[in-house]
Design a protein around this motif. Structure first.
Motif, PDB file in Angstrom:
ATOM      1  N   GLN A  48       0.972  -1.282   0.022  1.00 23.59           N
ATOM      2  CA  GLN A  48       0.111   0.024   0.141  1.00 23.59           C
ATOM      3  C   GLN A  48       0.786   1.079  -0.237  1.00 23.59           C
ATOM      4  N   ALA A  49       1.884   1.214   0.757  1.00 21.58           N
ATOM      5  CA  ALA A  49       2.733   2.314   0.531  1.00 21.58           C
ATOM      6  C   ALA A  49       3.377   2.617  -0.721  1.00 21.58           C
ATOM      7  N   TRP A  50       3.618   1.667  -1.432  1.00 21.21           N
ATOM      8  CA  TRP A  50       4.201   1.776  -2.768  1.00 21.21           C
ATOM      9  C   TRP A  50       3.229   2.591  -3.592  1.00 21.21           C
ATOM     10  N   ILE A  51       1.972   1.847  -3.527  1.00 19.24           N
ATOM     11  CA  ILE A  51       0.867   2.385  -4.366  1.00 19.24           C
ATOM     12  C   ILE A  51       0.685   3.897  -4.063  1.00 19.24           C
ATOM     13  N   SER A  52       0.802   4.489  -2.805  1.00 17.45           N
ATOM     14  CA  SER A  52       0.504   5.857  -2.675  1.00 17.45           C
ATOM     15  C   SER A  52       1.658   6.375  -3.109  1.00 17.45           C
ATOM     16  N   GLU A  53       2.990   5.980  -3.286  1.00 16.30           N
ATOM     17  CA  GLU A  53       4.127   6.792  -3.673  1.00 16.30           C
ATOM     18  C   GLU A  53       3.942   6.675  -5.239  1.00 16.30           C
ATOM     19  N   VAL A  54       3.454   5.758  -5.598  1.00 17.86           N
ATOM     20  CA  VAL A  54       3.206   5.990  -7.268  1.00 17.86           C
ATOM     21  C   VAL A  54       1.901   6.980  -7.733  1.00 17.86           C
ATOM     22  N   GLU A  55       1.069   6.970  -6.759  1.00 19.09           N
ATOM     23  CA  GLU A  55      -0.119   7.904  -6.996  1.00 19.09           C
ATOM     24  C   GLU A  55       0.483   9.297  -6.936  1.00 19.09           C
ATOM     25  N   THR A  56       1.315   9.699  -6.086  1.00 21.71           N
ATOM     26  CA  THR A  56       1.839  10.779  -6.108  1.00 21.71           C
ATOM     27  C   THR A  56       3.137  11.202  -6.890  1.00 21.71           C
ATOM     28  N   GLY A  57       3.597  10.103  -7.576  1.00 21.37           N
ATOM     29  CA  GLY A  57       4.916  10.369  -8.663  1.00 21.37           C
ATOM     30  C   GLY A  57       5.905  10.315  -7.889  1.00 21.37           C
ATOM     31  N   GLN A  58       6.100   9.900  -6.604  1.00 18.50           N
ATOM     32  CA  GLN A  58       7.348   9.815  -5.840  1.00 18.50           C
ATOM     33  C   GLN A  58       8.151   8.699  -6.037  1.00 18.50           C
ATOM     34  N   SER A  59       7.570   7.543  -6.794  1.00 21.07           N
ATOM     35  CA  SER A  59       7.886   6.164  -6.813  1.00 21.07           C
ATOM     36  C   SER A  59       8.139   5.991  -8.537  1.00 21.07           C
ATOM     37  N   ALA A  60       9.525   5.398  -8.781  1.00 19.60           N
ATOM     38  CA  ALA A  60       9.275   4.871 -10.281  1.00 19.60           C
ATOM     39  C   ALA A  60       8.538   3.635 -10.585  1.00 19.60           C
TER      40      ALA A  60
END
Length: 83
Positions: A48-60
């Motif tokens: 879930q934390a990675w999904i959040s980062e994807v949704e905010t553009g923080q994660s490649a």
């Protein structure tokens, strides 16, 4: 010899426009299906934390994972890449 930098000193690069387009469109599609990030986690196994980062553009994110997320929200991947 390469100097090592502390992680606090490393500047974060701004997210690419393409990454932000996917992020915005995926979040919009997820909410349109009344899904939570936890629901996406349950369906895909992605944290879930990675999904959040994807949704905010923080994660490649790679194209394979984009396709998995697109499938989770029942939207063709190409639609999530349209500005």
């Amino acid at each position: 010899m390469t100097k090592r930098r502390d992680t606090d000193e490393i500047e974060k690069k701004p997210a690419s426009a393409e990454r932000l387009v996917f992020a915005r469109n995926f979040r919009k599609a997820r909410k349109a299906k009344s899904m939570t990030q936890r629901d996406v986690n349950d369906q895909t196994g992605f944290a879930q934390a990675w999904i959040s980062e994807v949704e905010t553009g923080q994660s490649a994110i790679n194209i394979d994972n984009m396709a998995i997320l697109a499938h989770a929200v029942d939207v063709p991947l190409w639609q999530l890449l349209v500005p």
